[in-house]
Design a protein around this motif. Structure first.
Motif, PDB file in Angstrom:
ATOM      1  N   THR A 162       0.831  -1.208   0.000  1.00 17.52           N
ATOM      2  CA  THR A 162       0.000   0.000   0.000  1.00 17.52           C
ATOM      3  C   THR A 162       0.863   1.255   0.000  1.00 17.52           C
ATOM      4  N   LEU A 165       2.363   1.754  -3.434  1.00 17.01           N
ATOM      5  CA  LEU A 165       1.371   2.231  -4.395  1.00 17.01           C
ATOM      6  C   LEU A 165       1.083   3.715  -4.213  1.00 17.01           C
ATOM      7  N   ASN A 169       1.855   6.011  -7.517  1.00 22.46           N
ATOM      8  CA  ASN A 169       0.735   6.687  -8.166  1.00 22.46           C
ATOM      9  C   ASN A 169       0.897   8.197  -8.221  1.00 22.46           C
ATOM     10  N   VAL A 177      -1.298   2.969 -11.078  1.00 21.52           N
ATOM     11  CA  VAL A 177      -0.555   1.758 -10.757  1.00 21.52           C
ATOM     12  C   VAL A 177      -1.428   0.843  -9.904  1.00 21.52           C
ATOM     13  N   LYS A 178      -1.626  -0.379 -10.357  1.00 23.16           N
ATOM     14  CA  LYS A 178      -2.363  -1.381  -9.596  1.00 23.16           C
ATOM     15  C   LYS A 178      -1.386  -2.198  -8.756  1.00 23.16           C
ATOM     16  N   GLY A 179      -1.896  -2.917  -7.768  1.00 27.46           N
ATOM     17  CA  GLY A 179      -1.055  -3.735  -6.913  1.00 27.46           C
ATOM     18  C   GLY A 179      -1.462  -5.193  -6.922  1.00 27.46           C
ATOM     19  N   ILE A 199      -6.297  -4.267  -3.974  1.00 29.86           N
ATOM     20  CA  ILE A 199      -5.088  -4.998  -4.346  1.00 29.86           C
ATOM     21  C   ILE A 199      -5.455  -6.448  -4.655  1.00 29.86           C
TER      22      ILE A 199
END
Length: 219
Positions: A162, A165, A169, A177-179, A199
């Protein structure tokens, strides 16, 4: 890092509400502005917390932590402060992974299409101000994806991803940006927290990634 031991009650006001009655507690205020409330048990897990970006407003007998995006609040009603100290920890060198985690990272980077056709590796150990992201890649829609790899996936790993990210971002060249949280075993609580943070979770088969024969087939 600021350490405050105070006799206080705590109320979380937002999508969910929660109340901690008056008692002595440890309040951790980190350099990234996150605030977490701890008791003298439960190991590392806080009783309640607020992730960055957030602000802390200190008033006589009342501290209010407000999340900059959601507006949710963590309200501390303070009866007595028993200890208040600040310490400069500097930049953390990051967690040194064991052999299995390091090998999982290497294998997944080499076979990034395990996660989907058309996925492409950007870099392993992608550097950030708070430590390297295990794998940075792009999915089949060219969306940037940050992957955190653990042998055993627990809540602290989700929290670590987290934080990455949040930073990634902020970079217009990477965002959005995804996790993905990837591990050989992921605890149910970690899955719940990951889902709440948006996520994805992936369970990794170490033997399959190594190409060991299973049921007459090869990975």
């Amino acid at each position: 890092m600021r350490l405050v031991i105070a006799r206080c009650s705590v109320d979380y006001v937002g999508k969910l509400t929660a109340h901690l009655p008056m008692a002595p507690r440890l309040v951790l205020i980190k350099a990234d502005k996150s605030v977490s409330i701890h008791a003298d048990d439960r190991a590392f897990k806080p009783l309640n917390w607020m992730n960055p970006p957030c602000t802390l407003k200190e008033e006589e007998g009342k501290w209010t932590v407000t999340h900059a995006k959601s507006g949710e609040q963590l309200i501390l009603t303070i009866e007595e402060i028993l200890h208040d100290s600040s310490h400069e920890l500097g930049i953390d060198p990051g967690l040194q992974k064991d052999g299995v985690e390091a090998h999982l990272q290497e294998l997944l980077a080499e076979h990034i299409t395990t996660l989907g056709a058309g996925w492409k590796l950007i870099r392993r150990e992608y550097p950030t101000a708070i430590g390297p992201v295990d794998i940075l890649c792009r999915d089949d829609a060219s969306t940037t994806v940050a992957i955190e790899i653990k042998r055993r996936g627990e809540i602290d790993g989700v929290e670590q991803l987290t934080r990455y990210l949040e930073l990634l971002n902020r970079d217009p060249l990477l965002a959005p940006v995804k996790g993905i949280f990837a591990a050989q075993e992921i605890k149910p609580q970690a899955r719940v927290l990951a889902a709440d943070r948006g996520i994805g979770c992936v369970t990794l088969d170490y033997d399959a990634l190594r190409g060991i024969e299973r049921d007459g087939t090869l990975f």
